[in-house]
Design a protein around this motif. Structure first.
Motif, short mmCIF file in Angstrom:
data_model
loop_
_atom_site.label_atom_id
_atom_site.label_comp_id
_atom_site.label_asym_id
_atom_site.label_seq_id
_atom_site.Cartn_x
_atom_site.Cartn_y
_atom_site.Cartn_z
N SER A 1 5.67 2.55 6.83
CA SER A 1 6.52 2.24 5.68
C SER A 1 7.84 3.02 5.72
N SER A 2 7.90 4.06 6.53
CA SER A 2 9.11 4.89 6.55
C SER A 2 9.94 4.75 7.82
N LEU A 3 9.60 3.84 8.70
CA LEU A 3 10.28 3.76 10.00
C LEU A 3 11.54 2.92 10.04
N LEU A 4 11.52 1.77 9.44
CA LEU A 4 12.51 0.74 9.78
C LEU A 4 13.94 1.05 9.39
N GLU A 5 14.19 1.49 8.18
CA GLU A 5 15.57 1.72 7.75
C GLU A 5 16.25 2.75 8.64
N CYS A 6 15.62 3.88 8.85
CA CYS A 6 16.21 4.93 9.68
C CYS A 6 16.28 4.53 11.15
N TRP A 7 15.19 4.04 11.68
CA TRP A 7 15.15 3.78 13.13
C TRP A 7 15.98 2.56 13.52
N LEU B 1 13.92 -1.70 -6.90
CA LEU B 1 14.37 -0.93 -5.74
C LEU B 1 13.33 -0.96 -4.63
N GLY B 2 13.72 -0.49 -3.44
CA GLY B 2 12.79 -0.32 -2.33
C GLY B 2 12.99 -1.34 -1.23
N VAL B 3 13.24 -0.84 -0.02
CA VAL B 3 13.50 -1.76 1.10
C VAL B 3 12.50 -1.62 2.24
N GLU B 4 11.59 -0.65 2.16
CA GLU B 4 10.61 -0.45 3.23
C GLU B 4 9.21 -0.41 2.65
N VAL B 5 8.32 -1.23 3.20
CA VAL B 5 6.94 -1.28 2.71
C VAL B 5 5.95 -1.43 3.87
N ALA B 6 4.72 -1.09 3.58
CA ALA B 6 3.60 -1.39 4.46
C ALA B 6 2.46 -1.84 3.58
N GLY C 1 -4.46 -11.25 4.95
CA GLY C 1 -5.31 -10.17 5.43
C GLY C 1 -4.69 -9.34 6.54
N ASP C 2 -3.65 -9.86 7.21
CA ASP C 2 -3.00 -9.09 8.27
C ASP C 2 -2.38 -7.82 7.70
N LYS C 3 -2.47 -6.73 8.43
CA LYS C 3 -1.82 -5.47 8.06
C LYS C 3 -0.42 -5.47 8.67
N VAL C 4 0.59 -5.20 7.83
CA VAL C 4 1.98 -5.35 8.25
C VAL C 4 2.88 -4.26 7.66
N PHE C 5 4.10 -4.18 8.19
CA PHE C 5 5.15 -3.37 7.57
C PHE C 5 6.44 -4.16 7.65
N ALA C 6 7.39 -3.85 6.76
CA ALA C 6 8.58 -4.69 6.65
C ALA C 6 9.79 -3.94 6.12
N HIS D 1 0.84 -1.20 0.00
CA HIS D 1 0.00 0.00 0.00
C HIS D 1 0.88 1.25 0.00
N CYS D 2 2.02 1.19 0.69
CA CYS D 2 2.95 2.32 0.78
C CYS D 2 4.38 1.80 0.76
N PHE D 3 5.26 2.57 0.17
CA PHE D 3 6.69 2.27 0.30
C PHE D 3 7.42 3.57 0.57
N ALA D 4 8.60 3.46 1.14
CA ALA D 4 9.39 4.65 1.48
C ALA D 4 10.54 4.81 0.51
N LEU D 5 10.98 6.03 0.39
CA LEU D 5 12.15 6.36 -0.40
C LEU D 5 13.21 6.84 0.57
N ASN D 6 14.41 6.28 0.49
CA ASN D 6 15.48 6.76 1.37
C ASN D 6 16.79 6.84 0.59
N ARG D 7 17.80 7.32 1.26
CA ARG D 7 19.08 7.57 0.61
C ARG D 7 19.66 6.31 -0.04
N MET D 8 19.55 5.17 0.62
CA MET D 8 20.09 3.94 0.05
C MET D 8 19.45 3.64 -1.31
#
Length: 168
Positions: A117-123, A61-66, A82-87, A35-42
């Motif tokens: 979708s934007s939390l994991l790589e940075c945090w 490309l893309g390493v963060e999703v929800a 059906g589970d709502k997740v992020f990875a 549903h969403c993905f993040a864009l980051n420096r990598m």
């Protein structure tokens, strides 16, 4: 499925939306309808060809999703369709579907898909630096280089929460 693909290494003008094969989850993977993905420096550095995609990872490309679990591998046990997740993953997030190792998937809980979708790589990076490597304790002084970026901003917050005396 549709995905953001790369013509060749370079600037954003090398990206386009095209068709690619929908991944099939391996035995220990979860297939996420993104549903969403993040864009980051990598991602930008990979797009430019300056950071190689890990062996065996998707060329998308893309390493963060929800999103929502669309299918599970035969040996997965933590999630159901059906589970709502992020990875956080090695690649493949800029697509309609992404196959991710179950151990890298987290329940969404009360987070929005956009935020999750934007939390994991940075945090994860900031947490590792502040706690695992830096072992910041109450009263410590902390120097954070490039504190204006995503990882730096997260590191400031984690250092404050750990009780750092001064943050530079």
């Amino acid at each position: 499925m549709k995905a953001v693909l790369t013509k060749q290494p370079g600037g954003v003008d090398q990206l386009y939306i095209g068709e690619t094969d929908k991944p099939t989850p391996g035995p220990k993977e979860v297939l996420i309808k993104v549903h969403c993905f993040a864009l980051n420096r990598m991602d930008a550095i990979q797009r430019e060809g300056r950071y190689p995609v890990p062996p065996g990872a998707s060329q998308v490309l893309g390493v963060e999703v929800a999103g929502e679990v669309a299918a599970v591998g035969a040996e997965t046990s933590r999630f159901m369709v059906g589970d709502k997740v992020f990875a956080l993953m090695y690649g493949g997030g800029y697509a309609q579907y992404a196959a991710v190792d179950e151990g890298s998937v987290h329940p969404l809980g009360s987070l929005s898909m956009e935020l999750a979708s934007s939390l994991l790589e940075c945090w994860y990076t900031a947490y590792q630096a502040v706690h695992c490597i830096g072992n910041v304790q109450k009263g410590d002084d902390v120097l954070i280089h490039a504190a204006a970026g995503g990882v730096g901003t997260a590191a400031i917050q984690l250092a404050k929460r750990a009780g750092a005396r001064r943050i530079f």
